[in-house]
Design an enzyme around this catalytic site. Structure first.
Site, short mmCIF file in Angstrom:
data_model
loop_
_atom_site.label_atom_id
_atom_site.label_comp_id
_atom_site.label_asym_id
_atom_site.label_seq_id
_atom_site.Cartn_x
_atom_site.Cartn_y
_atom_site.Cartn_z
N GLU A 32 43.35 51.55 47.22
CA GLU A 32 42.12 52.13 47.24
C GLU A 32 41.42 51.86 48.68
OE1 GLU A 32 39.35 51.92 43.86
OE2 GLU A 32 40.67 53.09 42.67
N GLU A 42 46.57 54.93 38.81
CA GLU A 42 45.31 54.50 38.08
C GLU A 42 44.62 55.49 37.30
OE1 GLU A 42 42.62 51.67 39.66
OE2 GLU A 42 43.93 50.58 40.84
O1 AHR Z 1 41.19 49.39 37.34
C1 AHR Z 1 40.12 48.82 37.85
C2 AHR Z 1 39.82 49.12 39.28
O2 AHR Z 1 39.57 50.54 39.38
C3 AHR Z 1 40.64 48.85 40.15
O3 AHR Z 1 40.65 47.41 40.45
C4 AHR Z 1 40.39 49.66 41.12
O4 AHR Z 1 41.60 50.19 41.80
C5 AHR Z 1 39.59 50.79 40.55
O5 AHR Z 1 38.60 51.12 41.31
#
Ligand code: AHR
Length: 487
Positions: free
Chosen positions: A172, A294
């Site tokens: 991110e 994710e």
């Molecule tokens: O999964 C929780 C968080 O969500 C992670 O650390 C981040 O990459 C995303 O914003």
């Protein structure tokens, strides 16, 4: 409603890595969830809890992404090697401001992956780390010997290199990983990735930080400026209802909330289609994988828990989101090489929740277990006439099929909160005479397991009449997910 499965026309393999997982130094995911330390009363192997390893092995966990998430861009791996007593403490600024003792580091993570028999996926620090740090991490873990980092690994008790194929170059970086613009990150990616090298037999697969949800501009810029330097591009998408600042409750919700969740989660289909459309323009041969590293539901934390720990319950509704998201990944299995649900234990849409020595398996876990039949199977195209639920954009049913040998596996979810569905399924291209099935369902909208009643919701046998003339007919209960083996 009708489904036609073409059993002899499948072209792509559903990579088992689509069923991957993600474990961050966040809340009780690593500490308590996976790592209890060698002196714990909780049965463990070299500090890693046995019950959780056993549960994850039972779903065939193919890979594990670590150490973050946002934590990755603040993690300095050299803090987490050597004798544990001597490792420095750090403050986990992203997640609750807690002090972290670094007892779970590179050796412990790779031991965990060995115990799970899964592939490690390490995410490097671009936001606050250096090129040298990342280069040395790759060397430390994978150089066969005769290098300064391999010697250091040896001195820390591990002579043989590990196989670490998957390396993420930042996380991110449009947000917690440095708030970069895509043009800037594309250049940074190229610089960092240059030094992520192959040593010995280890062949790395480099994953660039991709877009957040519908940020198509990020995908465009990354593919244009750096596509030739990457093996994979990530995508993050969370199902959040109704909006970021006002997340709903994981339990105790209404049918309206249920439908809003289905609608929010199903956006994944459009996101995949559009991001893949951009990738196809720059990479028509589909060399670069889309890595959905994710995804999952994100609810308000459970009452009286640390808001920074993201600990949430998990219900039949989460199981539905898991089912249709996995189906969507299947559909693009020629482009999607991997996906990692967030997060494995005690955080967000977890597989397992723990309370001291007690554990429970969530409805999402059960979907992953039932869907194991799709791992590395041939994806089969489906035709159907699924209707849309009134006043929504949500289809009544959601299905996917795959083939392994002479068995076709159909997974099918009824997304309606209270209406059953009559299903007629025709199989073409393979003679079938038997159908064996399991189903995950409940009369209760927010059915979930608790530490006192860990088996309130679990798969049961779904008794079906045998197919006739290659056609199977059945009634699918409301709010259910079934997997049917046809052979
Ligand atoms: O999964 C929780 C968080 O969500 C992670 O650390 C981040 O990459 C995303 O914003």
């Amino acid at each position: 409603m009708k489904i036609v499965i073409n059993a002899d026309t499948g072209q792509h393999t559903i990579n088992r890595h689509i069923y991957g997982h993600f474990a961050e130094h966040l809340g009780r995911c690593i500490y308590e969830g996976l790592w209890v330390g060698e002196n714990s009363d909780i049965p463990n192997t070299r500090g890693i809890r046995n019950d959780v390893v056993e549960a994850l092995k039972a779903i065939g966990i193919p890979n594990l992404r670590w150490p973050g998430g946002c934590f990755a861009d603040e993690y300095h791996w050299q803090d987490g090697i050597g004798p544990r007593e001597g490792r420095p403490s750090i403050v986990n600024t992203h997640w609750g401001g807690v002090t972290e003792n670094n007892h779970f580091g590179t050796h412990e993570f790779l031991d965990l992956c060995g115990q799970l028999d899964c592939e490690p996926y390490i995410c490097g620090n671009v936001g606050s780390g250096t090129v040298q740090e990342l280069q040395q991490w790759v060397e430390y873990t994978t150089h066969p010997g005769g290098s300064p980092m391999a010697d250091r690994r040896n001195a820390n008790g591990r002579k043989e290199p590990w196989n670490v194929k998957y390396w993420g170059v930042g996380n991110e970086n449009w947000g917690c990983g440095g708030n970069m613009r895509p043009e800037f990150y594309a250049d940074e990616y190229r610089r960092y990735a240059t030094y992520v090298r192959n040593f010995g037999e280890n062949k790395v697969y480099k994953i660039a930080c991709g877009p957040n949800a519908n940020d198509y501009e990020w995908t465009e810029v990354l593919m244009r400026r750096a596509g030739g330097f990457m093996d994979g591009l990530s995508l993050h998408f969370y199902t959040i209802f109704p909006e970021w600042g006002n997340k709903g409750s994981a339990t105790g919700f209404s049918e309206t909330d249920w439908m809003a969740t289905m609608q929010a989660g199903l956006q994944i289909e459009e996101l995949l289609q559009r991001h893949i459309g951009i990738m196809d323009r720059y990479d028509p041969k589909k060399r670069v994988g889309l890595i959905v590293d994710e995804w999952g539901t994100w609810w308000r934390v459970e009452p009286d828990t640390n808001p920074g720990f993201l600990y949430q319950q998990n219900t039949l509704r989460d199981a539905m989101v898991a089912a249709f998201s996995l189906h969507a990944f299947h559909q693009y299995s020629d482009r999607i090489h991997m996906a990692n649900i967030a997060q494995t234990i005690n955080v967000l849409q977890a597989m397992v929740l723990t309370d001291g020595a007690r554990t429970l398996k969530t409805p999402t876990y059960h979907v992953f277990e039932m869907f194991k039949v799709h791992h590395d199977a041939t994806h089969l195209p489906l035709h159907h006439d699924f209707t849309i639920i009134e006043d929504t954009k949500v289809p009544h049913l959601h299905a996917a099929a795959s083939r392994k040998g002479d068995t076709v596996n159909l997974s099918i979810a009824n997304l309606h909160p209270h209406e059953t569905s009559e299903v007629v399924c025709d199989v073409r291209g393979l003679n079938i005479s038997g159908a064996k099935a399991r189903i995950l369902t409940s009369d209760i909208l927010d059915a979930h397991n608790t530490f006192d009643e860990p088996n309130r919701i679990a798969p049961t046998e779904f008794v079906l009449d045998a197919p006739k003339d290659n056609q199977l007919r059945f009634t699918l209960p409301a709010k259910s997910v079934a997997v049917i083996a046809l052979s």
